[in-house]
Design an enzyme around this catalytic site. Structure first.
Site, PDB file in Angstrom:
ATOM      1  N   TYR A   1       0.812  -1.228   0.000  1.00 43.80           N
ATOM      2  CA  TYR A   1       0.000   0.000   0.000  1.00 43.80           C
ATOM      3  C   TYR A   1       0.844   1.276   0.000  1.00 43.80           C
ATOM      4  O   TYR A   1       2.057   1.211   0.060  1.00 43.80           O
ATOM      5  CB  TYR A   1      -1.074  -0.004   1.074  1.00 43.80           C
ATOM      6  CG  TYR A   1      -0.729  -0.105   2.542  1.00 43.80           C
ATOM      7  CD1 TYR A   1       0.525   0.170   3.057  1.00 43.80           C
ATOM      8  CD2 TYR A   1      -1.732  -0.478   3.448  1.00 43.80           C
ATOM      9  CE1 TYR A   1       0.769   0.081   4.417  1.00 43.80           C
ATOM     10  CE2 TYR A   1      -1.486  -0.564   4.809  1.00 43.80           C
ATOM     11  CZ  TYR A   1      -0.240  -0.285   5.286  1.00 43.80           C
ATOM     12  OH  TYR A   1      -0.008  -0.371   6.628  1.00 43.80           O
ATOM     13  N   GLU A   2       0.178   2.376  -0.127  1.00 40.29           N
ATOM     14  CA  GLU A   2       0.825   3.696  -0.228  1.00 40.29           C
ATOM     15  C   GLU A   2       1.768   3.743  -1.442  1.00 40.29           C
ATOM     16  O   GLU A   2       2.846   4.337  -1.415  1.00 40.29           O
ATOM     17  CB  GLU A   2       1.600   3.986   1.071  1.00 40.29           C
ATOM     18  CG  GLU A   2       1.944   5.438   1.303  1.00 40.29           C
ATOM     19  CD  GLU A   2       0.791   6.246   1.890  1.00 40.29           C
ATOM     20  OE1 GLU A   2      -0.150   5.653   2.426  1.00 40.29           O
ATOM     21  OE2 GLU A   2       0.843   7.478   1.761  1.00 40.29           O
ATOM     22  N   GLY A   3       1.311   3.127  -2.546  1.00 43.68           N
ATOM     23  CA  GLY A   3       2.165   2.980  -3.733  1.00 43.68           C
ATOM     24  C   GLY A   3       2.988   1.718  -3.605  1.00 43.68           C
ATOM     25  O   GLY A   3       3.862   1.640  -2.739  1.00 43.68           O
TER      26      GLY A   3
ATOM     27  N   GLN B   1       7.264   2.671  -6.285  1.00 42.98           N
ATOM     28  CA  GLN B   1       8.322   3.468  -5.647  1.00 42.98           C
ATOM     29  C   GLN B   1       9.583   3.454  -6.500  1.00 42.98           C
ATOM     30  O   GLN B   1      10.262   4.470  -6.673  1.00 42.98           O
ATOM     31  CB  GLN B   1       8.657   2.917  -4.248  1.00 42.98           C
ATOM     32  CG  GLN B   1       7.491   2.833  -3.287  1.00 42.98           C
ATOM     33  CD  GLN B   1       6.836   4.170  -3.021  1.00 42.98           C
ATOM     34  OE1 GLN B   1       7.521   5.199  -2.950  1.00 42.98           O
ATOM     35  NE2 GLN B   1       5.519   4.173  -2.908  1.00 42.98           N
TER      36      GLN B   1
END
Lengths: 591, 591
Positions: B440-442, B447
């Protein structure tokens, strides 16, 4: 979870074209009636079970799990019926002795069956898998009376088996087990002790469970040379073969685990349970280890099966799911996004999975073939060579197939993004189920120690030779278009040879070196072995592409493996060369 | 699960001795009253919460999980009380604006607090973590009216926040979201759409939840440049600040997941819910991204926290559990076996864990320090340099800390053998909980794309310079006794420079190269950055050993890292140099 489709074509390609197992079978008296058509038909029967009965039930079985109440274990809905079908199909005894009703099939075929069973549901596969191990141990080491009493019922799947080794304080270190076996007057023994982590130690699939139990006789020498093996049935068996009284072995509890929720992992309490010696007194460990080569490949195949399933799911998802735009314009411009598979990093993930899965299938079949030659060949030289390969490759198969299998399932989860973390898609279950295979049946660290310590150092490197020779045979006949890759294999093999020599040279001076570099060394062997398998498959596939288009990817995947995966060996070399130095600077209190 | 002990000494060592953050604080007007004694006291307060309240509840909370019934979510026993304690301690607003009641602490301290909170219980940490992200976004982008209405209540932890980005068909690709925002007459908007994977989207910890929601205005341009950000409270807030009527946003279901069972992951249905624009129309994504640097480091620290906990447990276990004999005779000969820690492979596992955990703590503090300089420094050059480092290191922090964090938790499970797979020991929960942070969060693939594409290629390599310069500053002052390791760092850095140049040179000719090698490139940067951190820590620790004996291991662990972990970069180079070639040979149908 998506439907599972057994990769029948690829299995046949590996058996028939790559390893030409039919040529072996023709040589071996016990297999001479087996041919590829029969093998394909057998695989197809197994595939139907896996696809239609076992795989569709795996997700629900994971959710339901096994239940423990009042000493009894209840398996999930469907398990009992499915096990009955499996047993009736003869699959519990797939490699077992025909004298007692076994199918007597070679391991090369069983390896395919095991892969599909594990891809369908690892938990379910364990009930028959452990039984097969127990069957083999009894067949090879028990006396005729025990064989006559137990084998037929186990091979037919009316009864199952369990292997009782671990105790609360003794896992890897079986030399310190405390379970005792005291002689009864009738020639049997009274077994007392607590065993833990016993897969299928108690369940409701069948009427009787035959436990093979390690315990110590009263006069046992200390350590691992004082361990004996006993057969302890849940219900005693009467003269006529019917079940008699309940024996003094009971399930105290089951474990709550990260995965394989539908497999009963039991604490078994033996309270003077009646048992019979299997094999010689104090020779229990070697007796257990005769089946370890088969079992350890089987555990490796658990990793492979989970990986194969995860890859299939991830590939479907990457083709269906629209997300983002690729670097190039695609044919999907009328849709709001491109399928995931256009993206380089998604391709990297998928091809890494594919390379380990298909490479793993080739590798497990290669090891299976050697097991078959070792078992069935008459020619002593041929047999000895295969035995040497089996010795070498067994720890690699167990550890490398499960470590790469786990890696693949983790990647397969990543392809799904957030959906990979959600239970309903099934990808996370494969991660949880695959994880145990790196731990049990000897942790992968122990496999590495076995490889580098017992096998490589123990033979002063001799055991590596048959593998190096097989690689050289391949290198001697390079395929046009794969010149770069053949050179990469040659260089990697040379590096393996060099590193092996360096480690062997240091063994005398550094008592810690083996256990300090064993894991990296095992990976080195694994990556090189997979490189060999990939080029071997590519060489065979290349001329067949016209008639079998699905083989088109083999050369391409081989190139991928050599370019993107094999270079990992250069990340291992520095660590191996460091030896034990960096590991023993810290005092215990300095960690 | 064993008791958790916050590594207070190591946190202080990193803050005070390695990064000398006190010297920064003295320079910055807003932090000039902060000193190390205060920081240590603050860390100690947080540590007490983590050790005595949160950690002891984590195992039970995982078993119980969150419950969903009739649209409401019930958190596990203890969560509500513990959240109240956390809020009352001011921890929800640990870095938040003091104008609205925030503690206004620098990220370098918050990083330590976040690590301990995540080590204690990642699920629990998310309720305040997402709230902190929402607070920051509102503080930076909302108008004064919204700030006055919401910030104080959120910072005090009376209300929580959520971030609503993902939709069923749109995860990574937010450009294709379908949620709509239609203007109401009163200046608010009616928000309609379905959001999934919303952490803390519904729960029973507090009275109100403030959702930050991405949606499209009627006149929105297509794609990611047409997304706006809205504040949508669960309950509308009246003029006097009290809660008014229920807004049209409801939880439709919660997800059943591999891990973070005690975190509510919600499907939220917005049915004309009343919302207010945050920031400029169509500028929702940039507004969200202003807090991403903070949040992504925070997610990286989730991986670090789980890893730190796993290491602590594994070290305890390896010292207590007796199994097998080491190569040398030990003082334990009167016992039946030696502790696990005598074995080379166990030491390899423990030191790998230690190297990533303590290296990760150093790295996250390094990034935190740069975030603080970027936020608080007056000097434009100092500020710009820190901003560049933050740009570069944020995706590395998120991906490398979570990938190595996951690796560490898997190793920490392996140290326990079969017991690592059993729930009661807690090691398997850390694996399951750490896994999500890679997604999650990219996702970590995203990244890597951000690092190599937007940051490195986007700046033609310029953004790498401040890191290379920091490394060079260290290399210019080598420590006696670490000559070999300094040379290793210099060579690794040179390799990074070379590889970066090679990739940049190929960008023009190969549109797929970035996304084809980004992950390996990110690892390369990560391993080199950790090498830098380790030598920097070793240089600082060495002269302090006499007064602080616990630092004795720093130089030794630095040597371990350089000898056994850093060489992994040589396994990455081949893959990077292969570029996109091996990934694009396969047609879609050939996978």
């Amino acid at each position: 979870m998506a439907d599972y489709r057994v990769p029948r074509e690829d299995m046949q390609f590996v058996l028939q074209d790559v390893f030409k197992v039919e040529q072996d079978w023709a040589q071996f008296a016990e297999l001479s009636e087996l041919d590829m058509d029969t093998a394909v038909a057998i695989i197809d029967e197994g595939a139907k079970l896996a696809e239609t009965l076992i795989a569709p039930n795996a997700r629900a079985a994971d959710e339901e799990g096994v239940k423990f109440e009042n000493g009894t274990v209840t398996t999930p809905k469907g398990y009992k019926e499915n096990f009955k079908q499996l047993a009736e199909g003869g699959w519990v005894g797939v490699t077992a002795n025909p004298e007692f009703g076994g199918m007597g099939l070679p391991k090369s075929i069983s390896a395919q069956y095991e892969e599909m069973l594990c891809a369908a549901d690892i938990s379910f596969s364990l009930y028959s898998g452990l039984t097969a191990g127990a069957i083999m141990t009894i067949d090879q080491h028990a006396d005729d009376n025990l064989k006559a009493t137990y084998l037929e019922k186990m091979i037919s799947g009316q009864w199952t088996g369990s292997m009782c080794l671990t105790e609360p304080h003794a896992g890897t270190d079986l030399g310190i087990i405390r379970s005792k076996a005291e002689p009864n007057e009738d020639g049997s023994f009274a077994i007392t002790g607590t065993k833990i982590f016993i897969t299928g130690g108690e369940h409701d699939l069948v009427d009787n469970i035959v436990h093979l139990v390690l315990a110590k006789l009263p006069d046992a020498p200390a350590g691992s040379k004082g361990i004996s093996l006993f057969l302890v049935p849940k219900f005693l068996v009467q003269q006529d073969g019917s079940l008699g009284e309940r024996n003094g072995v009971h399930c105290g509890s089951i474990e709550h685990k990260m995965g394989i929720h539908a497999s009963a992992t039991c604490v078994l309490n033996f309270d003077g349970a009646k048992g019979w010696l299997v094999g010689e007194p104090h020779r229990g460990l070697p007796a257990m280890f005769t089946m370890m080569n088969y079992e350890r490949l089987g555990v490796g195949i658990q990793g492979l099966g989970a990986a194969a399933r995860s890859y299939q799911n991830a590939l479907d998802y990457a083709q269906d799911r629209l997300q983002g735009r690729g670097a190039k314009a695609t044919s999907e411009m009328e849709k709001e996004a491109d399928p995931l598979i256009v993206h380089g990093d998604v391709r990297r993930m998928l091809l890494t999975m594919k390379a380990f899965v298909e490479g793993g299938r080739g590798f497990s079949t290669y090891v299976g073939q050697q097991l078959d030659i070792a078992k069935y060949a008459q020619d002593p030289q041929q047999k000895a060579r295969a035995e040497a390969l089996v010795q070498l490759l067994t720890p690699v198969a167990k550890a490398f197939l499960t470590d790469t299998g786990f890696e693949v399932t983790v990647i397969g989860q990543q392809v799904f993004g957030g959906h990979g973390f959600i239970r309903e898609w099934g990808q996370e279950q494969l991660v949880r189920d695959a994880r145990i295979a790196q731990i049990y049946e000897g942790t992968n660290g122990i496999q590495a120690l076995d490889l580098l310590g017992r096998k490589i150092a123990g033979s002063r490197g001799e055991l590596l030779q048959p593998l190096l020779q097989d690689i050289q045979d391949l290198l001697d006949q390079p395929l046009a278009g794969l010149e770069v890759e053949f050179k990469q294999l040659a260089e990697a093999t040379e590096l393996l040879r060099t590193i092996t020599g360096e480690v062997l040279n240091r063994v005398g001076d550094d008592e810690n070196i083996i256990n300090s570099v064993a894991v990296e060394y095992l990976y080195l062997v694994g990556y090189v072995a997979f490189a060999y398998i990939w080029l071997r498959m590519a060489v065979v596939a290349d001329p067949l592409v016209a008639e079998r288009p699905y083989l088109a990817s083999k050369v391409k995947t081989a190139k991928f493996y050599m370019a993107r995966i094999l270079p990992r060996i250069h990340g291992l070399v520095g660590a191996i060369r460091d030896g034990s130095e960096s590991l023993y600077r810290h005092e215990v209190g300095e960690f």
